[in-house]
Scaffold this motif. Structure first.
Motif, PDB file in Angstrom:
ATOM      1  N   GLU A   1       0.723  -1.019   0.035  1.00 44.69           N
ATOM      2  CA  GLU A   1      -0.053   0.150  -0.080  1.00 44.69           C
ATOM      3  C   GLU A   1       0.815   1.166   0.055  1.00 44.69           C
ATOM      4  O   GLU A   1       0.474   2.099  -0.663  1.00 44.69           O
ATOM      5  CB  GLU A   1      -0.904   0.159   1.155  1.00 44.69           C
ATOM      6  CG  GLU A   1      -2.032  -0.884   0.974  1.00 44.69           C
ATOM      7  CD  GLU A   1      -2.952  -0.833   2.205  1.00 44.69           C
ATOM      8  OE1 GLU A   1      -4.125  -0.672   2.120  1.00 44.69           O
ATOM      9  OE2 GLU A   1      -2.452  -1.058   3.260  1.00 44.69           O
ATOM     10  N   GLN A   2       1.801   1.268   0.716  1.00 49.85           N
ATOM     11  CA  GLN A   2       2.599   2.529   0.837  1.00 49.85           C
ATOM     12  C   GLN A   2       3.447   2.840  -0.223  1.00 49.85           C
ATOM     13  O   GLN A   2       3.730   4.016  -0.632  1.00 49.85           O
ATOM     14  CB  GLN A   2       3.437   2.363   2.265  1.00 49.85           C
ATOM     15  CG  GLN A   2       2.867   2.271   3.449  1.00 49.85           C
ATOM     16  CD  GLN A   2       1.740   3.400   3.596  1.00 49.85           C
ATOM     17  OE1 GLN A   2       2.199   4.524   3.354  1.00 49.85           O
ATOM     18  NE2 GLN A   2       0.769   3.283   4.373  1.00 49.85           N
ATOM     19  N   SER A   3       4.119   1.542  -0.798  1.00 54.86           N
ATOM     20  CA  SER A   3       4.871   1.906  -2.013  1.00 54.86           C
ATOM     21  C   SER A   3       4.361   1.908  -3.220  1.00 54.86           C
ATOM     22  O   SER A   3       5.106   2.454  -4.142  1.00 54.86           O
ATOM     23  CB  SER A   3       6.055   0.647  -1.895  1.00 54.86           C
ATOM     24  OG  SER A   3       5.267  -0.669  -2.122  1.00 54.86           O
ATOM     25  N   GLY A   4       3.282   1.338  -3.156  1.00 58.12           N
ATOM     26  CA  GLY A   4       2.548   1.192  -4.678  1.00 58.12           C
ATOM     27  C   GLY A   4       3.105   0.192  -5.579  1.00 58.12           C
ATOM     28  O   GLY A   4       3.176   0.307  -6.965  1.00 58.12           O
ATOM     29  N   ALA A   5       4.311  -0.505  -5.226  1.00 63.12           N
ATOM     30  CA  ALA A   5       4.862  -1.371  -5.846  1.00 63.12           C
ATOM     31  C   ALA A   5       3.865  -2.619  -6.533  1.00 63.12           C
ATOM     32  O   ALA A   5       2.835  -2.989  -5.930  1.00 63.12           O
ATOM     33  CB  ALA A   5       5.867  -2.430  -5.029  1.00 63.12           C
ATOM     34  N   SER A   6       4.312  -3.272  -7.621  1.00 63.21           N
ATOM     35  CA  SER A   6       3.561  -4.455  -8.174  1.00 63.21           C
ATOM     36  C   SER A   6       3.886  -5.533  -7.271  1.00 63.21           C
ATOM     37  O   SER A   6       5.017  -5.845  -6.660  1.00 63.21           O
ATOM     38  CB  SER A   6       4.064  -4.606  -9.486  1.00 63.21           C
ATOM     39  OG  SER A   6       3.577  -5.695  -9.936  1.00 63.21           O
ATOM     40  N   GLY A   7       2.795  -6.498  -7.022  1.00 62.90           N
ATOM     41  CA  GLY A   7       3.117  -7.772  -6.385  1.00 62.90           C
ATOM     42  C   GLY A   7       1.702  -7.880  -5.631  1.00 62.90           C
ATOM     43  O   GLY A   7       0.993  -7.254  -5.246  1.00 62.90           O
ATOM     44  N   THR A   8       1.700  -9.368  -5.024  1.00 60.70           N
ATOM     45  CA  THR A   8       0.705  -9.803  -4.468  1.00 60.70           C
ATOM     46  C   THR A   8       0.990 -10.653  -3.300  1.00 60.70           C
ATOM     47  O   THR A   8       1.854 -11.435  -3.592  1.00 60.70           O
ATOM     48  CB  THR A   8      -0.457 -10.770  -5.461  1.00 60.70           C
ATOM     49  OG1 THR A   8      -0.765  -9.827  -6.667  1.00 60.70           O
ATOM     50  CG2 THR A   8      -1.684 -11.110  -4.550  1.00 60.70           C
ATOM     51  N   VAL A   9       0.386 -10.369  -2.155  1.00 63.90           N
ATOM     52  CA  VAL A   9       0.724 -11.332  -0.921  1.00 63.90           C
ATOM     53  C   VAL A   9      -0.566 -12.037  -0.502  1.00 63.90           C
ATOM     54  O   VAL A   9      -1.685 -11.585  -0.729  1.00 63.90           O
ATOM     55  CB  VAL A   9       1.072 -10.445   0.131  1.00 63.90           C
ATOM     56  CG1 VAL A   9       0.120  -9.349   0.804  1.00 63.90           C
ATOM     57  CG2 VAL A   9       1.436 -11.400   1.404  1.00 63.90           C
ATOM     58  N   ILE A  10      -0.461 -13.420  -0.530  1.00 60.51           N
ATOM     59  CA  ILE A  10      -1.685 -14.280  -0.127  1.00 60.51           C
ATOM     60  C   ILE A  10      -1.429 -14.821   0.940  1.00 60.51           C
ATOM     61  O   ILE A  10      -0.183 -15.825   1.362  1.00 60.51           O
ATOM     62  CB  ILE A  10      -1.920 -15.103  -1.223  1.00 60.51           C
ATOM     63  CG1 ILE A  10      -2.120 -14.509  -2.737  1.00 60.51           C
ATOM     64  CG2 ILE A  10      -3.226 -16.006  -0.881  1.00 60.51           C
ATOM     65  CD1 ILE A  10      -2.344 -15.432  -3.624  1.00 60.51           C
ATOM     66  N   TYR A  11      -1.994 -14.633   2.461  1.00 60.40           N
ATOM     67  CA  TYR A  11      -2.139 -15.480   3.177  1.00 60.40           C
ATOM     68  C   TYR A  11      -3.254 -16.661   3.185  1.00 60.40           C
ATOM     69  O   TYR A  11      -4.059 -16.708   2.741  1.00 60.40           O
ATOM     70  CB  TYR A  11      -2.624 -14.828   4.615  1.00 60.40           C
ATOM     71  CG  TYR A  11      -2.744 -15.643   6.081  1.00 60.40           C
ATOM     72  CD1 TYR A  11      -1.837 -15.428   6.903  1.00 60.40           C
ATOM     73  CD2 TYR A  11      -3.945 -16.135   6.120  1.00 60.40           C
ATOM     74  CE1 TYR A  11      -1.981 -16.309   7.921  1.00 60.40           C
ATOM     75  CE2 TYR A  11      -4.008 -17.013   7.307  1.00 60.40           C
ATOM     76  CZ  TYR A  11      -2.922 -16.945   8.234  1.00 60.40           C
ATOM     77  OH  TYR A  11      -2.991 -17.864   9.392  1.00 60.40           O
ATOM     78  N   PHE A  12      -2.384 -18.030   3.371  1.00 63.55           N
ATOM     79  CA  PHE A  12      -3.200 -19.198   3.186  1.00 63.55           C
ATOM     80  C   PHE A  12      -3.390 -19.940   4.678  1.00 63.55           C
ATOM     81  O   PHE A  12      -2.342 -20.136   5.495  1.00 63.55           O
ATOM     82  CB  PHE A  12      -2.509 -20.329   2.432  1.00 63.55           C
ATOM     83  CG  PHE A  12      -2.259 -19.702   0.984  1.00 63.55           C
ATOM     84  CD1 PHE A  12      -3.423 -20.297   0.194  1.00 63.55           C
ATOM     85  CD2 PHE A  12      -1.324 -19.271   0.407  1.00 63.55           C
ATOM     86  CE1 PHE A  12      -3.327 -19.925  -1.249  1.00 63.55           C
ATOM     87  CE2 PHE A  12      -1.114 -18.940  -0.818  1.00 63.55           C
ATOM     88  CZ  PHE A  12      -2.257 -19.111  -1.554  1.00 63.55           C
ATOM     89  N   GLY A  13      -4.585 -19.964   4.854  1.00 65.11           N
ATOM     90  CA  GLY A  13      -5.028 -20.585   6.076  1.00 65.11           C
ATOM     91  C   GLY A  13      -5.176 -22.362   5.798  1.00 65.11           C
ATOM     92  O   GLY A  13      -6.012 -22.674   5.059  1.00 65.11           O
ATOM     93  N   CYS A  14      -4.118 -22.950   6.255  1.00 69.25           N
ATOM     94  CA  CYS A  14      -3.861 -24.260   5.794  1.00 69.25           C
ATOM     95  C   CYS A  14      -4.413 -25.159   7.162  1.00 69.25           C
ATOM     96  O   CYS A  14      -3.496 -25.394   8.270  1.00 69.25           O
ATOM     97  CB  CYS A  14      -2.367 -24.600   5.711  1.00 69.25           C
ATOM     98  SG  CYS A  14      -1.724 -23.360   4.218  1.00 69.25           S
ATOM     99  N   PRO A  15      -5.592 -25.992   6.959  1.00 73.51           N
ATOM    100  CA  PRO A  15      -6.058 -26.840   8.006  1.00 73.51           C
ATOM    101  C   PRO A  15      -5.506 -28.436   8.086  1.00 73.51           C
ATOM    102  O   PRO A  15      -4.653 -28.664   6.982  1.00 73.51           O
ATOM    103  CB  PRO A  15      -7.300 -27.064   7.576  1.00 73.51           C
ATOM    104  CG  PRO A  15      -7.536 -26.935   6.208  1.00 73.51           C
ATOM    105  CD  PRO A  15      -6.440 -25.940   5.914  1.00 73.51           C
ATOM    106  N   GLY A  16      -5.261 -28.803   9.117  1.00 72.43           N
ATOM    107  CA  GLY A  16      -4.822 -30.381   9.134  1.00 72.43           C
ATOM    108  C   GLY A  16      -3.565 -30.627   9.046  1.00 72.43           C
ATOM    109  O   GLY A  16      -3.122 -31.612   8.430  1.00 72.43           O
TER     110      GLY A  16
END
Length: 481
Positions: free
Chosen positions: A132-147
Motif C-alpha cells: 500500500e505504502q510503496s505502490g509496488a507491483s506484487g501480491t501477497v496471499i495468506y493461506f489458512g492451511c488446516p490439518g
C-alpha cells in the motif's frame, strides 16, 4: 535493525500491532481444535483478514476450514502459510509448570500452531502495508492451511495445483531455536483398512465364522516379513483401531488397522503402499473376509531452497533476538526442570559441521541455558529428518522456505504439555512477533529483488526436475479423524 527503510517500516508495523496478533494467537489457544475441525479458527482468521483489508476466499479446494486472503495485483505472488490445528490429549493450563489440564483428555496446542497462524498473519499484514505504502507491483496471499497434524490440507491443495500460482512461499514454526529450516524429511502416506467377516459363536459354530480380526493380524504379520524386502529409507507403522470386541468367545466380524508408510522419496512411498495394499488383499483371501480401503492422507518430502534460506537468515540477524523478561526466564527454568531435554539436537548442522557445533556449544553455554537466546551460524544442507509435514507438498510446486523462532524453553519435547503451557506466554509472543517481522522482510526481498527470486526459482527448478508425485489419490477426500 534493518538498513532498508521498507523492511524497517514493516517491522515497526508488526510492533505497533503486536497486541492485535497476540490476541489472535491467544483466542486460538483458548479454543483448541483438531485437524480439519478448526471451524472457530477458520472463522476467526477470515474475519481478521477482512478486517485487515484482504480479499477472502473460503473453503479452498472444497475443504471446509481452508481459506486464503489476498492483497495486491500482479507479480511476484508471494504466499505466506498459516496453520492452526491442535493435538488431542494435551490440554494444559497456561503458565503451569506441572501437568494440569484445563479439560482432562482435551486438546491443546502442543505444536504451537496457535502462534504459527497468527505470526504468519502478522507477516502478511505487514507486507500488505508495504504494498500500500510503496505502490509496488506484487501480491501477497495468506493461506489458512488446516490439518497439518493429520489430514494434510496443503497436500490436498497441492493435488489441485493451488501452489503453482505462487512465485514463492514462506512459512515458519515455533521452536526452541532461532534459525532457518533446511534439509529434507520423510514423505508419509496413511491408509485405513476396514475388514468385514462373519460373526459366529467361537465354540459352537466357529466353522461358519470368518474373523476380521484374523485378517488384521495376518496383515500385520505380513508387514513384518515385508520389512526385510524394503529399501532402508522406508518405514512401515500401524495401529489397530478396532479389534472387533472384547469377547474371546465370539468370532469378530469387524476389525480395522491404520497403516502409515514413509520414505525419503514420495515416489517410493507410493510404490511401497501398493505392496501394503497387497498384504490386505492376501489377508482377506486367507480369512474369507472382505475389506474397505480408506485413503486418509499423504505428504511429500521437503525440497529446501538455499537462496531463500540465506535471505531469511539475514533478516533474522537484522531483527535480532528479543529481550526476554525475568518472567520469561522463570517460566523457562521451571518448565526445563520437568524434562531431561535433548541438548542441542534441534540446531541445524551440529552433526554435520564440527565448527558450527563448537560455536553453538559456546553460544548456549553447552546447552545449559533455559532459553536459546542466540542465533546460530547459517547452515544450509540436505540433512534428513525422519518426521513428515505437508509443507513438503508446497515445496514441490513453488520455491519454499521456513523459519524457526524460539517460543518455548531449550530442549523441550515436541508435542508436549510443556509447549501448551508456554502457548500464551510472553516468551511465545516474542517468538511469534519475531517470525512475523522476519517473514515480512523476506517477502519484501522477494517482491523487490529480482535476482533473489530468480536464484530461488532456478534452484527450485533443479531440485524439482524429476517432477512432483502427489501422495493424495485422485478420488480421496479430506477426513477429519
Amino acid at each position: 535493525m534493518f538498513e532498508n527503510k521498507e523492511k524497517q517500516a514493516a517491522a515497526a508495523w508488526v510492533d505497533a500491532h503486536a497486541a492485535y496478533f497476540e490476541a489472535v494467537a491467544d483466542q486460538i489457544w483458548e479454543q483448541p481444535e483438531l485437524s480439519l475441525k478448526e471451524h472457530h479458527a477458520a472463522a476467526l482468521y477470515c474475519a481478521k483478514l477482512r478486517e485487515l483489508g484482504f480479499t477472502v476466499t473460503e473453503k479452498l479446494g472444497g475443504i471446509d476450514t481452508a481459506f486464503c486472503g489476498s492483497f495486491g495485483s500482479g507479480k511476484p505472488v508471494i504466499g505466506i502459510l498459516g496453520e492452526f490445528d491442535a493435538l488431542g490429549g494435551l490440554s494444559q493450563k497456561a503458565g503451569a509448570a506441572a501437568p494440569d489440564p484445563v479439560t482432562p483428555g482435551g486438546a491443546g496446542h502442543g505444536c504451537g500452531h496457535n502462534l504459527l497462524g497468527a505470526g504468519s498473519l502478522a507477516a502478511a499484514a505487514a507486507v500488505k502495508d508495504y504494498l500500500e505504502q510503496s505502490g509496488a507491483s506484487g501480491t501477497v496471499i495468506y493461506f489458512g492451511c488446516p490439518g497439518e497434524e493429520g489430514g494434510a490440507g496443503k497436500a490436498f491443495l497441492a493435488r489441485e495445483g493451488l501452489w503453482k500460482q505462487l512465485d514463492a512461499a514462506l512459512c515458519w514454526h515455533p521452536s526452541d531455536v532461532n534459525q532457518t529450516m533446511t534439509g529434507t524429511n520423510n514423505s508419509s502416506i496413511q491408509v485405513l483398512y476396514k475388514f468385514s467377516g462373519v460373526p459366529a459363536h467361537a465354540a459352537g459354530d466357529p466353522f461358519n465364522g470368518r474373523s476380521a480380526l484374523d485378517a488384521v493380524e495376518l496383515m500385520d504379520v505380513g508387514a513384518q516379513y515385508l520389512r526385510e524386502h524394503m529399501t532402508p529409507d522406508c518405514r512401515i507403522h500401524y495401529a489397530i483401531l478396532d479389534t472387533g470386541g472384547v469377547s474371546p468367545n465370539v468370532v469378530q466380524a469387524k476389525a480395522s488397522v491404520l497403516y502409515m508408510v514413509r520414505s525419503k522419496k514420495v515416489a517410493n512411498a507410493v510404490k511401497l503402499l501398493k505392496r501394503v495394499d497387497d498384504l490386505a488383499k492376501g489377508a482377506a483371501i486367507m480369512t474369507g473376509t472382505s475389506f474397505e480401503r480408506v485413503f486418509v492422507d499423504g505428504t511429500a518430502e521437503l525440497l529446501p531452497n538455499f537462496a531463500i534460506e540465506k535471505a531469511i537468515y539475514e533478516n533474522l540477524c537484522a531483527v535480532g533476538v528479543p529481550a526476554y523478561s525475568e518472567e520469561d526466564w522463570a517460566l523457562a527454568e521451571a518448565l526445563k526442570a520437568s524434562y531431561p531435554g535433548r541438548g542441542l539436537e534441534g540446531v541445524n548442522g551440529v552433526h554435520s559441521d564440527p565448527a558450527l557445533a563448537k560455536a553453538v556449544k559456546e553460544l548456549s553455554h553447552n546447552g545449559e541455558k533455559a532459553i536459546n537466546d542466540f542465533i546460530p551460524p547459517l547452515y544450509s544442507g540436505l540433512d534428513h529428518s525422519p518426521g513428515s509435514t505437508d509443507v513438503g507438498d508446497v515445496s514441490w510446486l513453488t520455491p519454499t522456505s521456513q523459519l524457526e523462532a524460539v517460543c518455548w524453553p531449550a530442549g523441550v519435547p515436541g508435542h508436549s504439555w510443556q509447549i501448551v503451557a508456554c502457548g500464551k506466554s510472553g516468551l511465545a509472543h516474542k517468538g511469534m512477533l519475531l517470525a512475523g517481522k522476519v517473514l515480512a522482510a523476506t517477502a519484501i526481498d522477494l517482491l523487490r529483488d529480482t535476482a533473489l527470486l530468480e536464484a530461488a526459482k532456478a534452484e527450485f527448478a533443479e531440485r524439482a526436475a524429476e517432477g512432483y508425485v502427489c501422495p493424495i489419490e485422485p478420488d480421496a477426500v479430506p477426513i477429519a479423524t
